[in-house]
Design an enzyme around this catalytic site. Structure first.
Site, PDB file in Angstrom:
ATOM      1  N   TRP A 150       0.792  -1.242   0.111  1.00 29.03           N
ATOM      2  CA  TRP A 150      -0.011  -0.063  -0.077  1.00 29.03           C
ATOM      3  C   TRP A 150       0.917   1.292   0.030  1.00 29.03           C
ATOM      4  O   TRP A 150       0.610   2.416  -0.731  1.00 29.03           O
ATOM      5  CB  TRP A 150      -0.949   0.016   1.124  1.00 29.03           C
ATOM      6  CG  TRP A 150      -1.971  -1.041   1.068  1.00 29.03           C
ATOM      7  CD1 TRP A 150      -2.098  -2.265   1.913  1.00 29.03           C
ATOM      8  CD2 TRP A 150      -2.711  -1.487   0.131  1.00 29.03           C
ATOM      9  NE1 TRP A 150      -3.033  -2.930   1.672  1.00 29.03           N
ATOM     10  CE2 TRP A 150      -3.628  -2.614   0.243  1.00 29.03           C
ATOM     11  CE3 TRP A 150      -3.250  -0.737  -1.162  1.00 29.03           C
ATOM     12  CZ2 TRP A 150      -4.688  -3.251  -0.353  1.00 29.03           C
ATOM     13  CZ3 TRP A 150      -4.353  -1.208  -1.763  1.00 29.03           C
ATOM     14  CH2 TRP A 150      -5.140  -2.245  -1.501  1.00 29.03           C
ATOM     15  N   ASP A 205      -1.679   6.861   6.210  1.00 26.03           N
ATOM     16  CA  ASP A 205      -2.611   5.862   5.606  1.00 26.03           C
ATOM     17  C   ASP A 205      -3.092   4.820   6.840  1.00 26.03           C
ATOM     18  O   ASP A 205      -2.145   4.113   7.170  1.00 26.03           O
ATOM     19  CB  ASP A 205      -2.233   4.980   4.304  1.00 26.03           C
ATOM     20  CG  ASP A 205      -3.239   3.809   3.946  1.00 26.03           C
ATOM     21  OD1 ASP A 205      -4.248   3.733   4.767  1.00 26.03           O
ATOM     22  OD2 ASP A 205      -2.812   3.164   3.061  1.00 26.03           O
ATOM     23  N   LYS A 234     -11.609  -1.947   6.857  1.00 20.46           N
ATOM     24  CA  LYS A 234     -11.137  -2.700   7.727  1.00 20.46           C
ATOM     25  C   LYS A 234     -11.559  -2.705   8.964  1.00 20.46           C
ATOM     26  O   LYS A 234     -11.572  -3.972   9.703  1.00 20.46           O
ATOM     27  CB  LYS A 234      -9.408  -2.440   7.718  1.00 20.46           C
ATOM     28  CG  LYS A 234      -8.926  -2.177   6.276  1.00 20.46           C
ATOM     29  CD  LYS A 234      -8.786  -3.663   5.244  1.00 20.46           C
ATOM     30  CE  LYS A 234      -8.623  -3.280   3.883  1.00 20.46           C
ATOM     31  NZ  LYS A 234      -7.617  -2.350   3.578  1.00 20.46           N
TER      32      LYS A 234
HETATM   33  C1  LIG Z   1      -7.133  -1.768   2.181  1.00 21.26           C
HETATM   34  C2  LIG Z   1      -6.069  -0.977   2.263  1.00 21.26           C
HETATM   35  C3  LIG Z   1      -6.003   0.046   1.189  1.00 21.26           C
HETATM   36  C4  LIG Z   1      -6.877   0.100   0.016  1.00 21.26           C
HETATM   37  O1  LIG Z   1      -8.088   0.492   0.344  1.00 21.26           O
HETATM   38  P1  LIG Z   1      -9.239   0.747  -0.788  1.00 21.26           P
HETATM   39  O2  LIG Z   1     -10.370   1.533   0.188  1.00 21.26           O
HETATM   40  O3  LIG Z   1      -9.556  -0.205  -1.305  1.00 21.26           O
HETATM   41  O4  LIG Z   1      -8.770   1.878  -1.693  1.00 21.26           O
HETATM   42  C5  LIG Z   1      -4.953   1.290   1.478  1.00 21.26           C
HETATM   43  N1  LIG Z   1      -4.247   1.042   2.609  1.00 21.26           N
HETATM   44  C6  LIG Z   1      -4.144   0.089   3.332  1.00 21.26           C
HETATM   45  C7  LIG Z   1      -3.341   0.114   4.553  1.00 21.26           C
HETATM   46  C8  LIG Z   1      -5.064  -1.069   3.241  1.00 21.26           C
HETATM   47  O5  LIG Z   1      -5.241  -1.808   4.139  1.00 21.26           O
END
Ligand SMILES: *Cc1c(COP(=O)(O)O)cnc(C)c1O
Length: 356
Positions: free
Chosen positions: A102, A169, A193
């Site tokens: 990511w 993030d 998540k």
């Molecule tokens: C799942 C995830 C993403 C991607 O998220 P989307 O909502 O599918 O774009 C980005 N960063 C992390 C750390 C993730 O776990």
């Protein structure tokens, strides 16, 4: 029907009570005779929902008025470019720590908007640890980190030591414990998540970052639009916001982020203890950087993987096959995962080792 223990990495487990309330809201929201799926995003009922969601995030994280809290669509992946597009000028530099897939995607997307310096990376070791002790270039606009690496099972347990503002993030450890909000310029997290269904992304950002790059932006991609519109410039993801609000209430009922953190610590300690103790298994991440959300582990003998997955299936354990870039197993044990389900997995590991 056998009870299923959902270890999926995302979209992921939500509290059972939240599911029930969400189902009720689909059938009849607040005894209005209407479904959450068929009301206006400008109705009184929905305004109350989005306002409560924002207020709860502010309360749980102690976010002052100098920050905006937004509910956007497009996933965390849209924030990979929306952040630099909005807050990094063409002639500025941003620092990025590369701690997994990511992070790499965030780096790739940011490159269109300024100078991107990757100041640390654990890629050479297949992202098994969180780099520490690196320096951030003087004058860097921000340092981007991925606080929890969903795929590789690592997590920051202390923030990088720098005065550079952080952009994080937090998709996979959002609201899993308290944070010091003052260290962050921007936090973003896809809901699916740890917060709610896929479709909404929470963005927390310092308001004084708005409109500082001189870049012309499409309205939908400009944070200013959504700050001014209180996330209602266009139709927001109504149902994901509703369910997220219910989860936020649940977090507060658990005793807030300290309590949630203690629970997460307890659950992950139990599972890592078993991984370290059980002669058949080993963890993939460096011990000090192990994630409390996504626990990645392997069998010493990979030829027995199918047999273990089969045993897991017979116990109702779902979603623990590891991501292809790590292999083995990944048990995602987000906020809503009860300790009883973690214990079912531990029991299965012991049974597999012929120890129960
Ligand atoms: C799942 C995830 C993403 C991607 O998220 P989307 O909502 O599918 O774009 C980005 N960063 C992390 C750390 C993730 O776990």
């Amino acid at each position: 029907m056998m009870k299923v223990h959902n270890f999926s990495a995302g979209p992921a487990i939500l509290p059972a009570t939240v599911m029930q309330e969400a189902a009720q809201g689909v059938l009849d929201l607040n005894h209005s005779g209407l479904s959450i799926l068929e009301i206006s995003h400008r109705s009184k009922d929905f305004t109350a929902i989005i306002e409560e969601a924002e207020a709860l995030i502010r309360e749980l994280y102690r976010i002052p008025d100098t920050y905006a809290v937004l509910f956007l669509s497009g996933g965390a992946s849209t924030q990979f470019f929306m952040v630099p597009m909005n807050i990094l000028a063409n002639d500025e530099t941003a620092a990025y720590a590369d701690t997994g897939s990511w992070s790499s995607k965030a780096i790739k997307e940011a490159k269109a908007f300024g100078t991107i310096e990757v100041v640390a990376s654990s890629k050479a070791d297949n992202y098994t640890y969180i780099p520490k002790g690196y320096s951030v270039p003087e004058g860097a606009r921000y340092l981007h980190i991925t606080t929890n690496n969903t795929i590789f099972g690592t997590q920051y347990h202390a923030l990088p030591e720098t005065d550079t503002p952080l952009v994080a993030d937090m998709s996979s450890d959002f609201l899993s414990g308290p944070i010091d909000i003052s260290k962050f310029d921007v936090i973003y997290a896809g809901a699916q998540k740890n917060l709610g269904p896929a479709g909404v992304t929470v963005v927390i950002l310092k308001k004084d970052l708005l409109n500082r790059t001189g870049r012309e932006l499409p309205s939908m991609l400009n944070y200013q639009t959504h700050v001014e519109g209180a996330s209602l410039y266009n139709t927001p993801p109504v149902f994901p916001i509703y369910v997220s609000m219910l989860t936020l209430r649940w977090i507060k009922e658990q005793g807030g982020l300290q309590a949630v953190k203690a629970h997460n610590q307890h659950k992950s300690d139990l599972l890592y203890q078993e991984i370290d103790r059980n002669p058949l298994f080993r963890g993939t991440a460096r011990a000090e950087d192990r994630s409390q959300m996504n626990v990645t582990f392997l069998l010493h003998d990979p030829s027995r993987e199918e047999a273990f997955l089969k045993l897991c299936k017979s116990k109702g354990i779902s979603g623990i096959k590891g991501h292809r870039s790590v292999g083995g197993f990944r048990a995602s044990i987000y906020n809503a995962m009860p300790v009883e389900s973690v214990q079912v997995l531990i029991d299965a590991m012991q049974e597999f080792a012929g120890q129960s």
